[in-house]
Design a protein around this motif. Structure first.
Motif, PDB file in Angstrom:
ATOM      1  N   ILE A 122       0.840  -1.163   0.129  1.00 25.59           N
ATOM      2  CA  ILE A 122       0.183   0.064   0.147  1.00 25.59           C
ATOM      3  C   ILE A 122       0.809   1.291   0.006  1.00 25.59           C
ATOM      4  O   ILE A 122       0.599   2.125  -0.795  1.00 25.59           O
ATOM      5  N   THR A 176       0.847   3.561  -3.592  1.00 25.61           N
ATOM      6  CA  THR A 176       0.189   4.958  -3.181  1.00 25.61           C
ATOM      7  C   THR A 176       1.216   6.028  -3.484  1.00 25.61           C
ATOM      8  O   THR A 176       1.018   6.972  -4.197  1.00 25.61           O
ATOM      9  N   VAL A 236      -6.598   4.947  -6.638  1.00 23.28           N
ATOM     10  CA  VAL A 236      -5.881   4.400  -5.329  1.00 23.28           C
ATOM     11  C   VAL A 236      -6.700   3.814  -4.455  1.00 23.28           C
ATOM     12  O   VAL A 236      -6.308   2.834  -3.863  1.00 23.28           O
ATOM     13  N   ILE A 264      -6.154  -0.015  -2.999  1.00 23.73           N
ATOM     14  CA  ILE A 264      -6.009  -0.294  -1.718  1.00 23.73           C
ATOM     15  C   ILE A 264      -7.114  -1.265  -1.111  1.00 23.73           C
ATOM     16  O   ILE A 264      -6.960  -2.323  -0.642  1.00 23.73           O
TER      17      ILE A 264
END
Length: 287
Positions: A219, A223, A270, A274
Protein backbone atom coordinates in the motif's frame (compact mmCIF):
# COMPACT_ATOMS: atom_id res chain seq x y z
CA UNK A 1 -24.23 1.40 36.11
CA UNK A 2 -25.85 2.93 33.05
CA UNK A 3 -24.63 6.37 34.12
CA UNK A 4 -21.05 5.08 34.48
CA UNK A 5 -21.14 3.54 31.02
CA UNK A 6 -22.51 6.78 29.59
CA UNK A 7 -19.77 8.79 31.29
CA UNK A 8 -17.18 6.39 29.93
CA UNK A 9 -18.44 6.84 26.38
CA UNK A 10 -18.50 10.60 26.89
CA UNK A 11 -14.91 10.66 28.12
CA UNK A 12 -13.90 8.50 25.15
CA UNK A 13 -15.47 11.00 22.74
CA UNK A 14 -13.74 13.88 24.53
CA UNK A 15 -10.36 12.15 24.25
CA UNK A 16 -10.87 11.38 20.57
CA UNK A 17 -12.27 14.79 19.60
CA UNK A 18 -8.88 16.60 19.17
CA UNK A 19 -7.65 13.93 16.74
CA UNK A 20 -11.00 13.90 14.96
CA UNK A 21 -10.80 17.68 14.60
CA UNK A 22 -7.28 17.46 13.15
CA UNK A 23 -8.37 14.80 10.64
CA UNK A 24 -11.42 16.87 9.72
CA UNK A 25 -9.44 20.08 9.11
CA UNK A 26 -6.34 18.64 7.43
CA UNK A 27 -7.73 15.58 5.63
CA UNK A 28 -11.48 15.65 5.05
CA UNK A 29 -11.96 19.36 4.28
CA UNK A 30 -9.15 19.55 1.67
CA UNK A 31 -10.56 16.51 -0.12
CA UNK A 32 -14.05 18.03 -0.04
CA UNK A 33 -12.68 21.32 -1.43
CA UNK A 34 -10.87 19.49 -4.24
CA UNK A 35 -14.05 17.60 -5.10
CA UNK A 36 -16.05 20.85 -5.20
CA UNK A 37 -13.50 22.66 -7.40
CA UNK A 38 -13.46 19.69 -9.80
CA UNK A 39 -16.98 20.68 -10.92
CA UNK A 40 -16.07 24.32 -11.56
CA UNK A 41 -15.44 25.83 -14.97
CA UNK A 42 -12.32 27.53 -16.29
CA UNK A 43 -11.26 29.84 -19.06
CA UNK A 44 -7.78 30.82 -20.16
CA UNK A 45 -7.66 33.59 -17.59
CA UNK A 46 -10.00 32.65 -14.76
CA UNK A 47 -12.05 30.00 -13.03
CA UNK A 48 -15.68 30.37 -12.02
CA UNK A 49 -17.91 28.47 -9.58
CA UNK A 50 -20.35 26.16 -11.30
CA UNK A 51 -21.67 22.62 -11.23
CA UNK A 52 -20.81 20.92 -14.48
CA UNK A 53 -19.40 17.61 -15.63
CA UNK A 54 -17.21 19.07 -18.38
CA UNK A 55 -13.92 18.30 -16.62
CA UNK A 56 -14.83 14.67 -15.97
CA UNK A 57 -16.34 14.26 -19.42
CA UNK A 58 -13.16 15.54 -21.04
CA UNK A 59 -10.93 13.32 -18.91
CA UNK A 60 -12.98 10.15 -19.33
CA UNK A 61 -13.32 10.54 -23.08
CA UNK A 62 -9.72 11.52 -23.81
CA UNK A 63 -7.36 8.71 -24.93
CA UNK A 64 -4.50 10.62 -23.31
CA UNK A 65 -6.07 10.04 -19.88
CA UNK A 66 -6.15 6.26 -20.33
CA UNK A 67 -2.62 6.24 -21.72
CA UNK A 68 -1.33 8.23 -18.74
CA UNK A 69 -3.18 6.05 -16.23
CA UNK A 70 -1.84 2.92 -17.94
CA UNK A 71 1.67 4.36 -17.69
CA UNK A 72 1.07 5.10 -14.00
CA UNK A 73 -0.06 1.53 -13.35
CA UNK A 74 2.99 0.23 -15.23
CA UNK A 75 5.33 2.21 -12.98
CA UNK A 76 3.41 1.15 -9.86
CA UNK A 77 3.38 -2.56 -10.71
CA UNK A 78 7.04 -2.76 -11.75
CA UNK A 79 8.18 -0.75 -8.73
CA UNK A 80 6.03 -2.89 -6.45
CA UNK A 81 7.51 -6.11 -7.86
CA UNK A 82 11.12 -4.96 -7.47
CA UNK A 83 10.66 -3.37 -4.04
CA UNK A 84 8.84 -6.47 -2.78
CA UNK A 85 11.62 -8.77 -3.99
CA UNK A 86 14.40 -6.60 -2.56
CA UNK A 87 12.50 -5.65 0.59
CA UNK A 88 11.55 -9.23 1.44
CA UNK A 89 15.11 -10.43 0.85
CA UNK A 90 16.62 -7.72 3.04
CA UNK A 91 14.03 -8.23 5.79
CA UNK A 92 14.53 -12.02 5.69
CA UNK A 93 18.28 -11.63 6.02
CA UNK A 94 17.97 -9.22 8.94
CA UNK A 95 15.33 -11.27 10.75
CA UNK A 96 16.63 -14.83 10.32
CA UNK A 97 20.32 -14.66 9.45
CA UNK A 98 21.53 -11.87 11.73
CA UNK A 99 21.38 -13.35 15.21
CA UNK A 100 22.65 -10.40 17.21
CA UNK A 101 20.07 -7.74 18.07
CA UNK A 102 22.83 -5.12 18.00
CA UNK A 103 23.79 -6.07 14.46
CA UNK A 104 20.13 -6.14 13.40
CA UNK A 105 19.66 -2.58 14.63
CA UNK A 106 22.97 -1.45 13.09
CA UNK A 107 22.21 -2.96 9.67
CA UNK A 108 18.65 -1.66 9.76
CA UNK A 109 19.92 1.85 10.49
CA UNK A 110 22.40 1.42 7.64
CA UNK A 111 19.44 0.89 5.31
CA UNK A 112 17.99 4.22 6.44
CA UNK A 113 21.13 6.30 5.74
CA UNK A 114 20.00 7.32 2.22
CA UNK A 115 16.81 8.68 3.77
CA UNK A 116 18.81 11.27 5.72
CA UNK A 117 18.81 13.34 2.52
CA UNK A 118 15.85 14.55 0.48
CA UNK A 119 14.19 12.46 -2.21
CA UNK A 120 15.16 14.95 -4.90
CA UNK A 121 18.87 14.81 -4.04
CA UNK A 122 18.87 11.01 -3.98
CA UNK A 123 16.99 10.91 -7.28
CA UNK A 124 19.16 13.47 -9.09
CA UNK A 125 22.31 11.66 -7.92
CA UNK A 126 21.50 8.96 -10.50
CA UNK A 127 21.78 11.40 -13.41
CA UNK A 128 25.61 11.74 -13.47
CA UNK A 129 25.87 7.99 -12.88
CA UNK A 130 23.54 6.91 -15.71
CA UNK A 131 24.25 9.67 -18.23
CA UNK A 132 25.77 9.15 -21.67
CA UNK A 133 29.18 10.16 -20.32
CA UNK A 134 28.39 8.99 -16.80
CA UNK A 135 30.15 6.54 -14.52
CA UNK A 136 28.16 3.48 -15.65
CA UNK A 137 28.80 3.96 -19.37
CA UNK A 138 32.44 4.94 -18.85
CA UNK A 139 33.08 1.85 -16.73
CA UNK A 140 31.39 -0.53 -19.16
CA UNK A 141 33.29 0.96 -22.12
CA UNK A 142 36.63 0.80 -20.31
CA UNK A 143 35.97 -2.88 -19.51
CA UNK A 144 35.13 -3.57 -23.16
CA UNK A 145 31.59 -4.69 -22.39
CA UNK A 146 30.08 -2.11 -24.75
CA UNK A 147 31.47 -0.18 -27.71
CA UNK A 148 29.30 2.92 -27.37
CA UNK A 149 27.28 4.50 -24.54
CA UNK A 150 23.92 2.99 -23.69
CA UNK A 151 21.26 5.59 -24.36
CA UNK A 152 18.50 3.84 -22.42
CA UNK A 153 20.21 4.09 -19.04
CA UNK A 154 18.96 7.63 -18.51
CA UNK A 155 15.79 9.48 -19.51
CA UNK A 156 13.88 6.26 -19.98
CA UNK A 157 11.45 3.97 -18.16
CA UNK A 158 14.49 2.11 -16.83
CA UNK A 159 15.81 5.18 -15.01
CA UNK A 160 12.33 6.04 -13.70
CA UNK A 161 11.82 2.54 -12.24
CA UNK A 162 15.37 2.52 -10.84
CA UNK A 163 14.77 5.83 -9.06
CA UNK A 164 11.41 4.64 -7.71
CA UNK A 165 12.95 1.43 -6.35
CA UNK A 166 15.77 3.39 -4.76
CA UNK A 167 13.37 5.85 -3.15
CA UNK A 168 10.70 3.49 -1.86
CA UNK A 169 12.28 0.11 -1.05
CA UNK A 170 12.60 0.98 2.64
CA UNK A 171 8.83 1.41 2.81
CA UNK A 172 8.63 -2.29 1.96
CA UNK A 173 11.48 -3.40 4.21
CA UNK A 174 10.15 -1.90 7.45
CA UNK A 175 6.68 -3.53 7.66
CA UNK A 176 7.92 -6.90 6.40
CA UNK A 177 10.81 -6.89 8.86
CA UNK A 178 8.38 -5.97 11.65
CA UNK A 179 6.10 -8.94 10.91
CA UNK A 180 9.03 -11.32 10.52
CA UNK A 181 10.38 -10.38 13.94
CA UNK A 182 6.99 -11.28 15.43
CA UNK A 183 6.96 -14.81 13.97
CA UNK A 184 7.21 -17.48 16.64
CA UNK A 185 10.49 -19.26 15.90
CA UNK A 186 9.06 -22.51 17.27
CA UNK A 187 6.79 -22.66 14.20
CA UNK A 188 9.82 -22.65 11.92
CA UNK A 189 11.56 -25.28 14.04
CA UNK A 190 8.40 -27.41 13.92
CA UNK A 191 8.35 -27.14 10.12
CA UNK A 192 11.98 -28.31 9.91
CA UNK A 193 11.29 -31.13 12.40
CA UNK A 194 8.41 -32.25 10.20
CA UNK A 195 10.81 -32.66 7.28
CA UNK A 196 10.03 -29.44 5.42
CA UNK A 197 12.74 -28.02 3.22
CA UNK A 198 13.87 -24.40 3.45
CA UNK A 199 11.75 -23.48 0.43
CA UNK A 200 8.67 -25.23 1.85
CA UNK A 201 9.13 -23.47 5.18
CA UNK A 202 9.43 -20.14 3.38
CA UNK A 203 6.33 -20.59 1.22
CA UNK A 204 4.09 -22.37 3.75
CA UNK A 205 5.08 -20.72 7.03
CA UNK A 206 7.03 -17.48 6.68
CA UNK A 207 5.31 -15.86 3.68
CA UNK A 208 1.73 -16.52 4.95
CA UNK A 209 2.66 -15.05 8.35
CA UNK A 210 4.21 -12.02 6.61
CA UNK A 211 1.05 -11.15 4.66
CA UNK A 212 0.15 -8.14 6.85
CA UNK A 213 3.61 -6.62 6.41
CA UNK A 214 3.60 -7.33 2.68
CA UNK A 215 0.19 -5.69 2.28
CA UNK A 216 1.16 -2.62 4.33
CA UNK A 217 4.38 -2.22 2.35
CA UNK A 218 2.50 -2.71 -0.92
CA UNK A 219 0.00 0.00 0.00
CA UNK A 220 2.82 2.40 0.87
CA UNK A 221 4.75 1.77 -2.33
CA UNK A 222 1.81 1.73 -4.74
CA UNK A 223 0.23 4.91 -3.36
CA UNK A 224 3.55 6.77 -3.28
CA UNK A 225 4.41 5.81 -6.87
CA UNK A 226 0.97 6.65 -8.23
CA UNK A 227 1.09 10.11 -6.67
CA UNK A 228 4.70 10.92 -7.56
CA UNK A 229 5.44 13.29 -10.42
CA UNK A 230 8.88 14.78 -9.70
CA UNK A 231 10.67 11.47 -10.26
CA UNK A 232 8.95 10.84 -13.59
CA UNK A 233 9.67 14.37 -14.76
CA UNK A 234 13.40 14.35 -13.99
CA UNK A 235 14.30 10.72 -14.65
CA UNK A 236 12.40 10.49 -17.94
CA UNK A 237 13.69 13.84 -19.17
CA UNK A 238 10.05 14.95 -19.54
CA UNK A 239 9.59 12.24 -22.18
CA UNK A 240 7.11 10.26 -20.13
CA UNK A 241 4.15 11.10 -17.94
CA UNK A 242 2.01 9.77 -15.14
CA UNK A 243 -1.13 11.07 -13.46
CA UNK A 244 0.88 13.19 -11.03
CA UNK A 245 2.55 15.01 -13.94
CA UNK A 246 -0.84 15.49 -15.58
CA UNK A 247 -2.09 17.24 -12.44
CA UNK A 248 1.13 19.26 -12.16
CA UNK A 249 0.83 20.43 -15.77
CA UNK A 250 -2.78 21.52 -15.26
CA UNK A 251 -1.79 23.49 -12.16
CA UNK A 252 1.05 25.13 -14.10
CA UNK A 253 -1.50 26.21 -16.72
CA UNK A 254 -3.82 27.49 -13.94
CA UNK A 255 -6.42 24.89 -14.91
CA UNK A 256 -7.34 24.11 -11.32
CA UNK A 257 -10.76 22.53 -11.99
CA UNK A 258 -9.22 20.08 -14.46
CA UNK A 259 -6.39 19.31 -12.01
CA UNK A 260 -8.92 18.77 -9.23
CA UNK A 261 -10.98 16.40 -11.39
CA UNK A 262 -7.87 14.40 -12.26
CA UNK A 263 -6.94 14.30 -8.57
CA UNK A 264 -10.40 12.98 -7.66
CA UNK A 265 -10.15 10.24 -10.28
CA UNK A 266 -6.66 9.37 -9.03
CA UNK A 267 -7.91 9.24 -5.43
CA UNK A 268 -10.76 6.92 -6.39
CA UNK A 269 -8.35 4.71 -8.34
CA UNK A 270 -5.89 4.52 -5.43
CA UNK A 271 -8.71 3.68 -3.01
CA UNK A 272 -9.86 0.90 -5.34
CA UNK A 273 -6.32 -0.48 -5.48
CA UNK A 274 -6.05 -0.35 -1.68
CA UNK A 275 -9.43 -2.04 -1.36
CA UNK A 276 -8.25 -4.80 -3.71
CA UNK A 277 -5.08 -5.30 -1.69
CA UNK A 278 -6.99 -5.43 1.58
CA UNK A 279 -9.14 -8.26 0.24
CA UNK A 280 -6.11 -10.55 0.48
CA UNK A 281 -5.65 -10.04 4.22
CA UNK A 282 -7.52 -8.43 7.11
CA UNK A 283 -4.75 -6.24 8.48
CA UNK A 284 -6.62 -5.30 11.66
CA UNK A 285 -7.28 -8.95 12.46
CA UNK A 286 -3.78 -10.13 11.58
CA UNK A 287 -2.04 -7.37 13.54
Amino acid sequence: MGGGLKNRHLSGWLLASPLALVLLVFLVLPIVMIAIVSFWGATEFSIYPAFQWDNYQFLLTSPVTYKVFLNTFKYAVLTWAFTLTIGFTVAYFLAFHVRSLTWQIALFLLCTIPFWTSNIIRMISWIPFLGRNGIANSTLMSMGVIDEPLEWLLYSDFSVILAFVHLYTLFMVVPIFNTMMRIDRSLIEAAYDSGATGWQTLTNVIIPLCKPGIMIGSIFVVTLVMGDFITVRFMSGSQSANVGRLISNDIGLLQYPSAAATAVILLITVLMVIGLLLRFVDIRKEL
